[in-house]
Motif scaffolding. Sequence first.
Motif, PDB file in Angstrom:
ATOM      1  N   GLY A   1       0.780  -1.237   0.000  1.00 50.35           N
ATOM      2  CA  GLY A   1       0.000   0.000   0.000  1.00 50.35           C
ATOM      3  C   GLY A   1       0.810   1.284   0.000  1.00 50.35           C
ATOM      4  N   TYR A   2       2.138   1.185   0.032  1.00 49.45           N
ATOM      5  CA  TYR A   2       2.957   2.402  -0.068  1.00 49.45           C
ATOM      6  C   TYR A   2       2.876   2.902  -1.504  1.00 49.45           C
ATOM      7  CZ  TYR A   2       4.938   1.273   4.481  1.00 49.45           C
ATOM      8  OH  TYR A   2       5.087   1.011   5.812  1.00 49.45           O
ATOM      9  N   ARG A   3       2.867   4.228  -1.651  1.00 47.22           N
ATOM     10  CA  ARG A   3       2.776   4.768  -3.011  1.00 47.22           C
ATOM     11  C   ARG A   3       4.107   5.356  -3.421  1.00 47.22           C
ATOM     12  NH1 ARG A   3      -3.168   6.596  -3.252  1.00 47.22           N
ATOM     13  NH2 ARG A   3      -3.820   5.938  -1.209  1.00 47.22           N
ATOM     14  N   PHE A   4       4.428   5.204  -4.698  1.00 46.98           N
ATOM     15  CA  PHE A   4       5.702   5.723  -5.220  1.00 46.98           C
ATOM     16  C   PHE A   4       5.436   6.748  -6.298  1.00 46.98           C
ATOM     17  CE2 PHE A   4       9.236   3.205  -3.491  1.00 46.98           C
ATOM     18  CZ  PHE A   4       8.506   2.305  -2.717  1.00 46.98           C
ATOM     19  N   ILE A   5       6.247   7.796  -6.284  1.00 48.96           N
ATOM     20  CA  ILE A   5       6.229   8.762  -7.385  1.00 48.96           C
ATOM     21  C   ILE A   5       7.656   8.815  -7.927  1.00 48.96           C
ATOM     22  CG2 ILE A   5       6.220  10.600  -5.596  1.00 48.96           C
ATOM     23  CD1 ILE A   5       4.896  11.460  -8.917  1.00 48.96           C
ATOM     24  N   GLY A   6       7.806   8.537  -9.221  1.00 49.92           N
ATOM     25  CA  GLY A   6       9.140   8.474  -9.817  1.00 49.92           C
ATOM     26  C   GLY A   6       9.857   7.197  -9.431  1.00 49.92           C
ATOM     27  N   PRO A   7      11.189   7.136  -9.657  1.00 48.39           N
ATOM     28  CA  PRO A   7      12.055   8.190 -10.145  1.00 48.39           C
ATOM     29  C   PRO A   7      11.930   8.364 -11.658  1.00 48.39           C
ATOM     30  CG  PRO A   7      13.320   6.187  -9.867  1.00 48.39           C
ATOM     31  CD  PRO A   7      11.924   5.880  -9.431  1.00 48.39           C
ATOM     32  N   GLU A   8      12.579   9.427 -12.133  1.00 44.87           N
ATOM     33  CA  GLU A   8      12.503   9.724 -13.553  1.00 44.87           C
ATOM     34  C   GLU A   8      13.863   9.565 -14.213  1.00 44.87           C
ATOM     35  OE1 GLU A   8      10.616  13.546 -13.694  1.00 44.87           O
ATOM     36  OE2 GLU A   8       8.890  12.715 -12.597  1.00 44.87           O
ATOM     37  N   GLU A   9      13.826   9.542 -15.548  1.00 44.88           N
ATOM     38  CA  GLU A   9      15.063   9.463 -16.333  1.00 44.88           C
ATOM     39  C   GLU A   9      15.714  10.838 -16.372  1.00 44.88           C
ATOM     40  OE1 GLU A   9      16.143   7.054 -18.818  1.00 44.88           O
ATOM     41  OE2 GLU A   9      14.532   5.571 -18.590  1.00 44.88           O
ATOM     42  N   GLY A  10      17.029  10.862 -16.467  1.00 46.49           N
ATOM     43  CA  GLY A  10      17.687  12.162 -16.623  1.00 46.49           C
ATOM     44  C   GLY A  10      19.127  12.093 -16.175  1.00 46.49           C
ATOM     45  N   ARG A  11      19.764  13.266 -16.119  1.00 46.77           N
ATOM     46  CA  ARG A  11      21.149  13.292 -15.670  1.00 46.77           C
ATOM     47  C   ARG A  11      21.188  13.173 -14.159  1.00 46.77           C
ATOM     48  NH1 ARG A  11      25.604  13.495 -18.209  1.00 46.77           N
ATOM     49  NH2 ARG A  11      24.765  14.403 -20.099  1.00 46.77           N
ATOM     50  N   LEU A  12      22.059  12.267 -13.673  1.00 46.04           N
ATOM     51  CA  LEU A  12      22.134  12.005 -12.238  1.00 46.04           C
ATOM     52  C   LEU A  12      23.337  12.742 -11.659  1.00 46.04           C
ATOM     53  CD1 LEU A  12      21.447   8.171 -12.571  1.00 46.04           C
ATOM     54  CD2 LEU A  12      19.798   9.948 -12.030  1.00 46.04           C
TER      55      LEU A  12
END
Length: 405
Positions: free
Chosen positions: A145-156
């Motif tokens: 039941g935990y919700r996740f947002i992301g992660p996204e692609e890009g420069r780290l």
Amino acid sequence: MDELKNKNIILGVTGSIAAYKAPEIIRLLVREGAYVYPVMTRSATYFIHPLTLQSVSREKVTLSLFNGDERDIRHISLSALADILLIAPATANIIGKIAAGIADDILTTTVVATRAPVVIAPAMNERMYENPVVQQNIARLKSTGYRFIGPEEGRLACQDKGKGRMSEPATIVGFLKKIFSKMEDFKGKSFIVTAGPTREPIDVVRFISNYSSGKMGFAIAREMRDRGAKVILISGPTFIKPPEGVDFFVVETARQMEEKVKEYFDRVDGLIMTAAVCDFRPVQSFKGKMKKESKERVVLELVRNPDILEEIGRVKGEKILIGFCAEAENILQEARQKLKKKNLDLIVANDVTEKGAGFEVDTNKVFLLNSKGEVKSLPLMSKRKVAEVICDHIKQILEERQANK
Ligand code: PMT
């Protein structure tokens, strides 16, 4: 819209370079009228000074379980205060600790103690994110039941390019708004959700059953609870933890499930039958343990179990009735027949032979068929997401009924 106005948001900040975005998250939340209470892990303080978070939030930043005034048991007061707990950025370490149930600092103890929804915004190097253990931890948390947002692609931060960048503050805030906007969808409504398998005893040690884990039904119960419904969750035996804050009943056989559903049906606004109810049971269940000696062959005679949904369909009146359809072939044809025969408002059909769909897995791929003859095909998605879409449909049915009154 005022989704965030006067909401208490605990913001957990952990040790990632993306911690520099935490003040912007706070600024956006405060601008929307929320109260933000920052909690920082020790390593987060290497990336950003607590004073910065205190200045933007205008609230005390909690850094430790022990603050010198133990009359305020901080993790308990924070967890009780929270309308939502957001961890942004969330490292592989904090995700692993939460997945393992570890509670050894102010943030992890608050997470363990809270009943509020927890939203996690991961931030890490792509190779860390793709590590199978990290992925298992994320899958485990999602299924609980935990919700996740992301992660996204890009420069780290390490100059690599890939998936691991924390979502932008505005995206995270938008995600929280969406959660809050749905929190009152089913306020004042109550639903029965059934889940899991039934077990039909052959003798005291053996039974007939199926592979249902309860994951799909528990995900629906959790989503309905999060959207304000009172939920009565009636489940066959499973090995997973039921969601907090629902009335939970465990039954064993189809007849016990039928009895429980009928006991509560009068008091609710609808029934969602996710359970994989055994269609047949042994005519006779042996009192002790059936002995194998002197037997080369045993013939087990089975008798039909009641069809709970079909029986409820006959007396449903104005209540909402949602069924599932688990088939291995002719899935749409079978689903249409069941929709009609059981007098349902919506049927959710899954092909149990398809990879990633049906029994035991954390994902599902379903068709939704409604009583108006409309069919919607959903892509492979987490059971949590499937539950969200089903609840959107239930909300729509309720709204249409209200409009037609
Ligand atoms: O629990 P999981 O591992 O997450 O798996 C999820 C699931 C595959 C169990 C779920 O997605 C699902 O498909 N549930 C319905 C399983 C089933 O019994 O399907 P069915 O097509 O045989 O039955 C149709 C409907 O009638 C179902 O809503 C069922 O709950 C209901 N039924 C069936 C038989 C019976 N005797 N009484 C019933 O009420």
